[in-house]
Design a protein around this motif. Structure first.
Motif, mmCIF file in Angstrom:
data_model
loop_
_atom_site.group_PDB
_atom_site.id
_atom_site.type_symbol
_atom_site.label_atom_id
_atom_site.label_comp_id
_atom_site.label_asym_id
_atom_site.label_seq_id
_atom_site.Cartn_x
_atom_site.Cartn_y
_atom_site.Cartn_z
ATOM 1 N N THR A 21 0.830 -1.205 0.000
ATOM 2 C CA THR A 21 0.000 0.000 0.000
ATOM 3 C C THR A 21 0.864 1.254 0.000
ATOM 4 O OG1 THR A 21 -1.777 -1.127 1.192
ATOM 5 C CG2 THR A 21 -1.812 1.273 1.230
ATOM 6 N N LEU A 22 1.894 1.252 0.843
ATOM 7 C CA LEU A 22 2.798 2.404 0.915
ATOM 8 C C LEU A 22 3.512 2.626 -0.413
ATOM 9 C CD1 LEU A 22 4.198 4.593 2.635
ATOM 10 C CD2 LEU A 22 5.900 2.864 3.271
ATOM 11 N N ALA A 23 3.994 1.534 -1.010
ATOM 12 C CA ALA A 23 4.712 1.640 -2.284
ATOM 13 C C ALA A 23 3.817 2.224 -3.373
ATOM 14 C CB ALA A 23 5.229 0.266 -2.703
ATOM 15 N N GLN A 24 2.571 1.751 -3.446
ATOM 16 C CA GLN A 24 1.638 2.260 -4.451
ATOM 17 C C GLN A 24 1.399 3.759 -4.278
ATOM 18 O OE1 GLN A 24 -1.227 -1.315 -3.850
ATOM 19 N NE2 GLN A 24 -1.856 -0.373 -5.773
ATOM 20 N N GLU A 25 1.268 4.184 -3.025
ATOM 21 C CA GLU A 25 1.023 5.606 -2.772
ATOM 22 C C GLU A 25 2.239 6.448 -3.148
ATOM 23 O OE1 GLU A 25 -1.328 8.822 -1.865
ATOM 24 O OE2 GLU A 25 -1.920 6.708 -1.996
ATOM 25 N N MET A 26 3.423 5.935 -2.848
ATOM 26 C CA MET A 26 4.640 6.665 -3.225
ATOM 27 C C MET A 26 4.775 6.782 -4.746
ATOM 28 S SD MET A 26 7.393 5.130 -0.499
ATOM 29 C CE MET A 26 7.582 5.824 1.155
ATOM 30 N N VAL A 27 4.442 5.706 -5.456
ATOM 31 C CA VAL A 27 4.484 5.728 -6.921
ATOM 32 C C VAL A 27 3.480 6.747 -7.464
ATOM 33 C CG1 VAL A 27 3.955 4.381 -9.002
ATOM 34 C CG2 VAL A 27 5.395 3.396 -7.212
ATOM 35 N N SER A 348 -4.630 7.865 6.519
ATOM 36 C CA SER A 348 -4.810 7.920 5.066
ATOM 37 C C SER A 348 -3.468 7.696 4.389
ATOM 38 C CB SER A 348 -5.406 9.261 4.640
ATOM 39 O OG SER A 348 -4.449 10.287 4.753
ATOM 40 N N ALA A 349 -3.470 6.945 3.298
ATOM 41 C CA ALA A 349 -2.229 6.605 2.603
ATOM 42 C C ALA A 349 -1.456 7.846 2.189
ATOM 43 C CB ALA A 349 -2.554 5.740 1.378
ATOM 44 N N ASP A 350 -2.161 8.869 1.768
ATOM 45 C CA ASP A 350 -1.523 10.108 1.322
ATOM 46 C C ASP A 350 -0.685 10.728 2.437
ATOM 47 O OD1 ASP A 350 -1.155 12.470 -0.425
ATOM 48 O OD2 ASP A 350 -2.437 13.454 1.050
ATOM 49 N N ALA A 351 -1.279 10.869 3.619
ATOM 50 C CA ALA A 351 -0.580 11.500 4.745
ATOM 51 C C ALA A 351 0.564 10.636 5.253
ATOM 52 C CB ALA A 351 -1.570 11.786 5.874
ATOM 53 N N VAL A 352 0.342 9.324 5.305
ATOM 54 C CA VAL A 352 1.366 8.406 5.817
ATOM 55 C C VAL A 352 2.568 8.356 4.871
ATOM 56 C CG1 VAL A 352 1.874 5.986 6.340
ATOM 57 C CG2 VAL A 352 -0.238 7.033 7.170
ATOM 58 N N ALA A 353 2.310 8.317 3.570
ATOM 59 C CA ALA A 353 3.406 8.301 2.594
ATOM 60 C C ALA A 353 4.271 9.554 2.735
ATOM 61 C CB ALA A 353 2.850 8.191 1.176
ATOM 62 N N ASP A 354 3.639 10.697 2.957
ATOM 63 C CA ASP A 354 4.398 11.938 3.141
ATOM 64 C C ASP A 354 5.303 11.857 4.367
ATOM 65 O OD1 ASP A 354 3.375 13.118 0.883
ATOM 66 O OD2 ASP A 354 1.864 14.302 1.947
ATOM 67 N N GLN A 355 4.813 11.211 5.423
ATOM 68 C CA GLN A 355 5.635 11.064 6.623
ATOM 69 C C GLN A 355 6.850 10.187 6.345
ATOM 70 O OE1 GLN A 355 2.003 10.042 9.251
ATOM 71 N NE2 GLN A 355 3.462 10.894 10.702
ATOM 72 N N TYR A 356 6.658 9.104 5.606
ATOM 73 C CA TYR A 356 7.782 8.240 5.257
ATOM 74 C C TYR A 356 8.769 8.967 4.345
ATOM 75 C CZ TYR A 356 6.476 3.692 7.225
ATOM 76 O OH TYR A 356 6.223 2.654 8.087
#
Length: 361
Positions: A21-27, A348-356
Motif C-alpha cells: 500500500t505504501l509503495a503504491q502511494e509513493m508511486v 490515510s495513505a496520502d498522509a502516511v506516505a508523506d511522513q515516510y
C-alpha cells in the motif's frame, strides 16, 4: 526520489500488505519504488506500477543464519550497488521483518530505516516457549537494531522500546500504517458469489499462536448458533481440527487467503480480533473504514489507539473468551457507526506516505 523497500517475502501477511500500500502511494506521488523480497514467495497480486525483485531463489528461512549471513550480506550489498549504478541514487531504504533486518543491519548500505511491526517483548515471550535456540535467534535479531533508525507502527510499540534496555536506537518515531480508503471501498463493493448469504462473523489473520484462535473459537461457541464464522487464513486443516474441539466445525467457513478480503469483511456482521499481541492491527482499521463493527482484545499494541471514545467498549482483556463473547453480542445489538472513528483521520495513505518520504536524506 528512489526508494527501496526490503521485506522477507510477499506472502499474505500484514506487514507485506502495508508495504505494498505504501509503495503504491509513493508511486502515485511520482517516486520510483522497488520492492526487494528476500524470497520468491509472492501471494499478492502486484500492480503493474510496482517493481518487485527477489534476492534469493525459493524461501528465505535461513538466509540470516550464522553460517550464511556474511555471504548473503554481500549478495544484498551487490544488489544495492547495481541498483545504485542504475538509478544514480537511493534516497530511502525501508527494512521490514527479522531476516531483512538482520542482513541490512550488518550491511554497509546507507539511508536505512527499520520498520517495527510488532510488540518486541511479546514476540520474545512467545519465542521463549519454542526453546532456547529460537529465543536466542530472535533476541539477537532485535539487538541488531541497536544504533539504528526505527519507525514504529504504533505509539505503544515505540513506548515499549523506549522503556526496555534491549534496543537503543539512534532515532525512533511512530508512523501509522497507510490505508487507501478509495480502493478499499471499491473492492468492498465487488461481487463475490462465494460469500455466504447467512449471517457470519469474520476473523482475518494467519493461523498462528499469536492470533489466539482458541480464544476466538471458545467465544464463538457461546454465541447464537445462527451465525457462521469465516476465517481468512492459511492452514485450513489445522483450523478445522481446532474448531472441532469447540464443537463449531459445522459453523466454520475457511476460504483461505483472499486477494480481496474487503467484500468478505463488509458483508460480515462484525470482525473479531482475538490476538495476544500486535503492532498495529491493520484489519481493525480496514473493517472500520468500510463500516463493519469490530471487537478486539485490548492487546499490546494498537487496539486501544484504534478503538477510542465510544468504541472503547468493544475492547476486552486478552485470553477472556467470556468477555469476548459478551462484547460480540453487544456490538451486534448496538451496530455502531464505525465511520466516525477518529483513527481514520490519522491513517490515510496520502498522509502516511508523506511522513515516510520526509525520512529520506
Amino acid at each position: 526520489m528512489n526508494i527501496v523497500i526490503v521485506i522477507d517475502s510477499l506472502v499474505g501477511g500484514g506487514a507485506e500488505k502495508v508495504m505494498l500500500t505504501l509503495a503504491q502511494e509513493m508511486v502515485s506521488k511520482a517516486h520510483n519504488v522497488t520492492i526487494l523480497s528476500l524470497a520468491q514467495n509472492i501471494e499478492y497480486d502486484i500492480p503493474n506500477t510496482l517493481s518487485v525483485e527477489s534476492l534469493f531463489s525459493g524461501r528465505a528461512t535461513k538466509v540470516d543464519r550464522f553460517w550464511q549471513i556474511k555471504k548473503n550480506v554481500k549478495v544484498l550489498e551487490t544488489w544495492f550497488e547495481q541498483k545504485l549504478l542504475q538509478l544514480g541514487s537511493i534516497d530511502l531504504v525501508l527494512s521490514n521483518l527479522d531476516r531483512s533486518n538482520n542482513l541490512l543491519a550488518k550491511s554497509k548500505i546507507e539511508n536505512i530505516h527499520f520498520v517495527v511491526h510488532n510488540s518486541v517483548n511479546a514476540e520474545l515471550a512467545r519465542q521463549k516457549k519454542l526453546g532456547p535456540f529460537s529465543y536466542l535467534y530472535l533476541k539477537r535479531s532485535k539487538q541488531n537494531l541497536n544504533g539504528k533508525s526505527l519507525i514504529c507502527v504504533s505509539k505503544g510499540v515505540e513506548e515499549e522500546i523506549r522503556q526496555s534496555p534491549l534496543i537503543t536506537p539512534s532515532a525512533m518515531t511512530t508512523i501509522y500504517n497507510p490505508f487507501n480508503f478509495k480502493i478499499m471501498n471499491e473492492q468492498a463493493n465487488e461481487v463475490n458469489i462465494n460469500i455466504p448469504t447467512s449471517p457470519y462473523l469474520i476473523h482475518v489473520g494467519r493461523f498462528a499462536k499469536q492470533k489466539r484462535h482458541d480464544v476466538l473459537f471458545a467465544a464463538f461457541a457461546k454465541l447464537d448458533k445462527k451465525y457462521k464464522l469465516v476465517l481468512l487464513c492459511n492452514k485450513k486443516e489445522k483450523a478445522f481440527k481446532l474448531a472441532k474441539q469447540y464443537g463449531i466445525e459445522n459453523q466454520l467457513i475457511v476460504p483461505g487467503f483472499e486477494q480481496n478480503p474487503y467484500n468478505w469483511i463488509k458483508q460480515a456482521k462484525a470482525l473479531v480480533l482475538s490476538s495476544d499481541f500486535e503492532g498495529l492491527p491493520t484489519v481493525l482499521i480496514e473493517a472500520i473504514a468500510i463500516g463493519t463493527p469490530v471487537v478486539s482484545t485490548n492487546c499490546n499494541f494498537g487496539p486501544n489507539e484504534i478503538l477510542t471514545e465510544e468504541l472503547s467498549k468493544y475492547l476486552v482483556p486478552t485470553e477472556q473468551s467470556d468477555l469476548l463473547a459478551k462484547a460480540i453480542e453487544d456490538v451486534l445489538i448496538d451496530s455502531p457507526d464505525m465511520k466516525k472513528a477518529t483513527i481514520l483521520k490519522k491513517v490515510s495513505a496520502d498522509a502516511v506516505a508523506d511522513q515516510y518520504l520526509a525520512m529520506a536524506r
